[in-house]
Design a protein around this motif. Structure first.
Motif, mmCIF file in Angstrom:
data_model
loop_
_atom_site.group_PDB
_atom_site.id
_atom_site.type_symbol
_atom_site.label_atom_id
_atom_site.label_comp_id
_atom_site.label_asym_id
_atom_site.label_seq_id
_atom_site.Cartn_x
_atom_site.Cartn_y
_atom_site.Cartn_z
ATOM 1 N N SER A 139 26.558 41.423 59.234
ATOM 2 C CA SER A 139 26.360 40.831 57.868
ATOM 3 C C SER A 139 27.012 41.831 56.995
ATOM 4 N N SER A 140 27.261 41.183 55.638
ATOM 5 C CA SER A 140 27.799 41.836 54.878
ATOM 6 C C SER A 140 27.154 41.817 53.404
ATOM 7 N N THR A 141 27.741 42.681 52.564
ATOM 8 C CA THR A 141 27.159 42.635 51.191
ATOM 9 C C THR A 141 28.006 41.517 50.261
ATOM 10 N N ALA A 142 29.152 41.197 50.938
ATOM 11 C CA ALA A 142 29.963 40.195 50.234
ATOM 12 C C ALA A 142 29.444 38.900 50.470
ATOM 13 N N ASN A 143 29.756 37.851 49.729
ATOM 14 C CA ASN A 143 29.598 36.484 49.692
ATOM 15 C C ASN A 143 30.412 35.776 50.824
ATOM 16 N N MET A 144 30.178 36.227 51.999
ATOM 17 C CA MET A 144 30.891 35.637 53.374
ATOM 18 C C MET A 144 30.475 34.298 53.926
ATOM 19 N N GLN A 145 29.293 34.000 53.117
ATOM 20 C CA GLN A 145 28.537 32.753 53.629
ATOM 21 C C GLN A 145 28.633 32.854 55.244
ATOM 22 N N LEU A 146 28.871 31.954 56.019
ATOM 23 C CA LEU A 146 28.919 32.055 57.481
ATOM 24 C C LEU A 146 30.403 31.975 58.018
ATOM 25 N N VAL B 12 46.088 34.326 46.182
ATOM 26 C CA VAL B 12 45.512 34.698 47.618
ATOM 27 C C VAL B 12 44.062 34.381 47.491
ATOM 28 N N TYR B 13 43.355 34.512 48.714
ATOM 29 C CA TYR B 13 41.795 34.206 48.742
ATOM 30 C C TYR B 13 41.107 35.498 49.221
ATOM 31 N N PRO B 14 40.729 36.356 48.382
ATOM 32 C CA PRO B 14 40.101 37.528 48.950
ATOM 33 C C PRO B 14 38.658 37.314 49.485
ATOM 34 N N ILE B 15 38.485 38.147 50.499
ATOM 35 C CA ILE B 15 37.246 38.130 51.155
ATOM 36 C C ILE B 15 36.767 39.708 51.306
ATOM 37 N N PHE B 16 35.383 39.810 51.844
ATOM 38 C CA PHE B 16 34.720 41.067 51.808
ATOM 39 C C PHE B 16 35.074 41.892 50.511
ATOM 40 N N ILE B 17 34.739 41.228 49.563
ATOM 41 C CA ILE B 17 34.993 41.575 48.133
ATOM 42 C C ILE B 17 33.671 42.726 47.938
ATOM 43 N N ASN B 18 33.884 43.852 47.607
ATOM 44 C CA ASN B 18 32.727 44.815 47.514
ATOM 45 C C ASN B 18 31.865 44.907 48.934
ATOM 46 N N GLU B 19 32.279 44.937 49.802
ATOM 47 C CA GLU B 19 31.364 45.264 51.084
ATOM 48 C C GLU B 19 31.029 46.662 51.128
ATOM 49 N N ALA B 20 29.789 47.071 51.203
ATOM 50 C CA ALA B 20 29.386 48.150 51.067
ATOM 51 C C ALA B 20 29.999 49.400 52.143
ATOM 52 N N ALA B 21 30.124 48.786 53.308
ATOM 53 C CA ALA B 21 30.708 49.617 54.486
ATOM 54 C C ALA B 21 32.097 50.066 54.337
ATOM 55 N N TYR B 22 32.741 49.287 53.168
ATOM 56 C CA TYR B 22 34.298 49.516 53.435
ATOM 57 C C TYR B 22 34.734 50.417 52.217
ATOM 58 N N TYR B 23 33.644 51.010 51.306
ATOM 59 C CA TYR B 23 34.252 52.146 50.299
ATOM 60 C C TYR B 23 34.998 53.003 51.023
ATOM 61 N N GLU B 24 34.098 53.334 52.126
ATOM 62 C CA GLU B 24 34.836 54.711 52.998
ATOM 63 C C GLU B 24 35.861 54.437 53.663
ATOM 64 N N CYS C 59 39.480 42.187 51.084
ATOM 65 C CA CYS C 59 40.760 41.870 51.893
ATOM 66 C C CYS C 59 41.286 40.628 51.549
ATOM 67 N N LEU C 60 42.675 40.579 51.548
ATOM 68 C CA LEU C 60 43.267 39.459 51.172
ATOM 69 C C LEU C 60 43.604 38.494 52.138
ATOM 70 N N THR C 61 43.679 37.137 51.934
ATOM 71 C CA THR C 61 43.796 36.362 52.914
ATOM 72 C C THR C 61 44.697 35.084 52.335
ATOM 73 N N GLU C 62 45.635 34.584 53.293
ATOM 74 C CA GLU C 62 46.307 33.262 52.926
ATOM 75 C C GLU C 62 45.511 31.993 53.554
ATOM 76 N N LYS C 63 45.379 31.017 52.643
ATOM 77 C CA LYS C 63 44.591 29.870 53.085
ATOM 78 C C LYS C 63 45.635 28.973 53.843
ATOM 79 N N LYS C 64 45.166 28.517 55.213
ATOM 80 C CA LYS C 64 46.375 27.761 55.878
ATOM 81 C C LYS C 64 45.518 26.509 56.762
#
Lengths: 292, 292
Positions: A107-114, A265-277, A283-288
């Protein structure tokens, strides 16, 4: 490819990601929920000690301990290094000798949906991803090529993938997200059963894939301390297009910092707690669009 | 009562509650933001070691270590017990000898908005609370009488209170909530300045106060493991009326559990991550209108 022989649902690879952990406990209590005629399904709580401590890990991130060279390195003896070797011992041979799907729940603190995270583009996984995208509107598919060997738990199997659901705080259950994750797992297992039964029609379909291209760190001072936050306009906007010049950070002294890239770009994991460290603000993604 | 001599903003009493911690760092970098002509303001990061570890605490919850008997007990030597004694040494005498306001900053995974938690009903605090409620629509006022002595950090001073903001995950900064908390602190400091200047008109006003009446734990099995989650209909509905018979939990086997009380209550701290280990799924309050 032959039939799928078994499915292993791994939970608590990060001990404070409760959605998968309690879903796994539910499946252990009511095993008929995940049983299918043509394959075995079992649950493995990956990091019980981290779960007991309600922490992501005890010594180091378990989900970065599965590089082949690390698994073979006798000098790596942290709690999670040992754990990774044990899990590999449990699942590695099996995954080589039979068709084994590993579904690693996060699970993630970011709005990753499923989000389904693929670490390779095996045709079976792409077909599964296309099917789940089609029947479940909350599903997003990411492809992230491992950067150093295959160092994720789900990479033990060629047919492994991770599910990342959010937004939900660490150490918390959100009932709505719990139920959505549960439904997604049933849909994945149903797909596997149909595959084994030869019922899945191999049809041409298209798959929207968000492919990792890099990461952006927070603005920091020379001591490494963060100097700003995700901009309010970007918070929870995972999978939305981000264009050059649009704000991504707001510094503590209230300056907006814009995205400096040259394309959308399409950012994901925006403001994920575990990624501060880890030095990752998003994370940036390209939509394909993939024809499969 | 004489003038307020000083204000201490304590942050990181829980090391993974970033809003207050980074706001404190901002104030230390730009001290003019919190300076006023008639009183001193300073910032104290309460638990630096827990912040470095991004955990609520190292050995035990610092914000339960301030009971007088505990502070005087030489046998209590955990990291947080020692820390509490040090903080008390720093602030206790000052708070006795002068009019010192302590504002202890917290965040919550529950939808607490901007909650001011009072541990006593000192007339100055009630007036401050009434003023902030009137000028800031996100402010909610809770009154929670300490259950065992005065064991919270802010209780070091008779003029201490806590601010609890949410919803935000542990270990995460949410810019919108950061900015709202910042504004609230400026409003509180402005009120104190006006008070010292004799500009606050003592007027009759009413104050909506949510008074703690008890807590509800999650459904658990005999081993103490939770067997359900906050019901989706209740999630994020802090401060909304909850009536007898309305659902509060959804068990893992999909049964709704209803609130069994006999009157309408106003739950808060619904699904607070840090309270799972304390056996608290939510706190119940009564809504009261106080004429002050």
């Amino acid at each position: 490819m032959g039939n799928i022989n078994s499915v292993v649902i791994t939970t608590g690879t990060h001990g404070n990601e409760f959605t998968g952990i309690y879903l796994g406990k539910k499946f252990e209590q009511f095993p008929n929920l995940i049983q299918h005629p043509s394959f075995d399904t079992r649950v493995l709580l990956s990091n019980p000690k981290a779960f007991a401590a309600v922490r992501r890990y005890i010594d180091k991130d378990l989900n970065r301990c599965f590089a082949t060279t690390d698994l073979q390195n006798p000098q790596l003896t942290s709690y999670e290094d040992i754990l990774a070797k044990n899990i590999y011992y449990l699942l590695g041979e099996e995954s080589k000798n039979q068709q084994q799907v590993i579904i690693d729940l996060h699970s993630s603190t970011a709005n990753m949906q499923l989000t389904i995270i693929l670490k390779n583009q095996h045709p079976f996984l792409l077909q599964l991803a296309a099917e789940l995208s089609e029947i479940n509107p909350d599903v997003r598919i990411c492809y992230s090529q491992p950067t150093r060997d295959s160092n994720y738990l789900c990479s033990i199997s060629e047919l492994g993938f991770a599910i990342e659901v959010g937004p939900v705080a660490q150490g918390v259950l959100n009932a709505e997200l719990f139920q959505k994750t549960e439904v997604l797992i049933y849909q994945a297992l149903d797909y596997i059963e149909s595959y084994n039964q030869g019922l899945n029609q191999q049809r041409n379909s298209s798959l929207t894939l968000y492919q990792y291209t890099g990461v952006i760190d927070y603005p920091r001072n020379e001591a490494g301390e963060i100097q700003g936050m995700i901009h309010p306009q970007l918070q929870f906007r995972d999978y939305q297009p981000l264009n050059p010049g649009e704000p991504i950070f707001l510094t503590f002294d209230e300056r907006a910092i814009a995205y400096q890239g040259t394309s959308t770009v399409y950012p994901i994991f925006i403001n994920e707690a575990a990624y501060y460290e880890k030095g990752i603000a998003m994370c940036l993604t390209e939509k394909k669009i993939l024809q499969i």
